[in-house]
Design an enzyme around this catalytic site. Sequence first.
Site, PDB file in Angstrom:
ATOM      1  N   PRO A   9       0.775   5.476   2.129  1.00  0.00           N
ATOM      2  CA  PRO A   9       0.002   4.896   3.227  1.00  0.00           C
ATOM      3  C   PRO A   9       0.163   5.616   4.560  1.00  0.00           C
ATOM      4  O   PRO A   9       1.253   6.061   4.907  1.00  0.00           O
ATOM      5  CB  PRO A   9       0.544   3.463   3.331  1.00  0.00           C
ATOM      6  CG  PRO A   9       1.856   3.474   2.643  1.00  0.00           C
ATOM      7  CD  PRO A   9       1.748   4.521   1.570  1.00  0.00           C
ATOM      8  N   ASN A  10      -0.938   5.704   5.247  1.00  0.00           N
ATOM      9  CA  ASN A  10      -1.038   6.269   6.607  1.00  0.00           C
ATOM     10  C   ASN A  10      -0.904   7.789   6.660  1.00  0.00           C
ATOM     11  O   ASN A  10      -1.040   8.364   7.740  1.00  0.00           O
ATOM     12  CB  ASN A  10      -0.021   5.612   7.564  1.00  0.00           C
ATOM     13  CG  ASN A  10      -0.241   4.128   7.679  1.00  0.00           C
ATOM     14  OD1 ASN A  10      -1.358   3.700   7.962  1.00  0.00           O
ATOM     15  ND2 ASN A  10       0.783   3.327   7.429  1.00  0.00           N
TER      16      ASN A  10
HETATM   17  C1  DQA Z   1       7.456   9.267   6.131  1.00  0.00           C
HETATM   18  C2  DQA Z   1       8.622   8.437   6.664  1.00  0.00           C
HETATM   19  C3  DQA Z   1       8.363   6.962   6.423  1.00  0.00           C
HETATM   20  O1  DQA Z   1       9.453   6.204   6.919  1.00  0.00           O
HETATM   21  C4  DQA Z   1       7.104   6.527   7.136  1.00  0.00           C
HETATM   22  O2  DQA Z   1       6.831   5.168   6.879  1.00  0.00           O
HETATM   23  C5  DQA Z   1       5.934   7.382   6.827  1.00  0.00           C
HETATM   24  C6  DQA Z   1       6.122   8.820   6.696  1.00  0.00           C
HETATM   25  C7  DQA Z   1       7.631  10.771   6.438  1.00  0.00           C
HETATM   26  O3  DQA Z   1       6.939  11.561   5.807  1.00  0.00           O
HETATM   27  O4  DQA Z   1       8.422  11.131   7.313  1.00  0.00           O
HETATM   28  O5  DQA Z   1       4.816   6.917   6.764  1.00  0.00           O
HETATM   29  O6  DQA Z   1       7.428   9.147   4.719  1.00  0.00           O
END
Ligand code: DQA
Length: 161
Positions: A9-10
């Site tokens: 996600p995101n």
């Molecule tokens: C992430 C680190 C995670 O804690 C965060 O929620 C993300 C990105 C990273 O690539 O640093 O969405 O996975």
Amino acid sequence: MKIAVIQGPNLNMLGVREQQIYGPMKLEQIHAQMKEFATQNGMEIEFFQSNLEGEIVDRIQECYGEADGIIINAAAYTHTSIAIRDAIAAVNVPTVEVHISNIHRRETFRQTNMIAPVCASSIVGFGPFGYHLAMIGMTQILNEVKAAKEMQAQQQTEAQA
Ligand code: DQA
């Protein structure tokens, strides 16, 4: 050799979201670089991104008997998802997890990692370059798997002789 890249996600918001943490690079650019590495090294590569936990579980399950390696950034689900952890354990495909940021230096809720114990390796804190490192690491893992299979086959042949 077929590699499945799974983005949580995101990560579709890379290049926009929290640039001071994740930098300016977009997911498409990261994938283009990974594709280039794969092509140069004679690997097939497939990309998948989802904001939904169940879709990520489904994609991991599809890797069973299909993919030789998984590179995953489960993003926020890293810290919460027993379902994703169980899916990785179930398919038994060598898996490397990537985090763009150094999760160990961040908020305490990011110190919990459900995924790492079922992965061959974790790459954290190198920015988008971590995906390139994951490709190199995966190449090494797959070479070792291949060598182990060849040795096993040879031992079987010798035992039958
Ligand atoms: C992430 C680190 C995670 O804690 C965060 O929620 C993300 C990105 C990273 O690539 O640093 O969405 O996975």
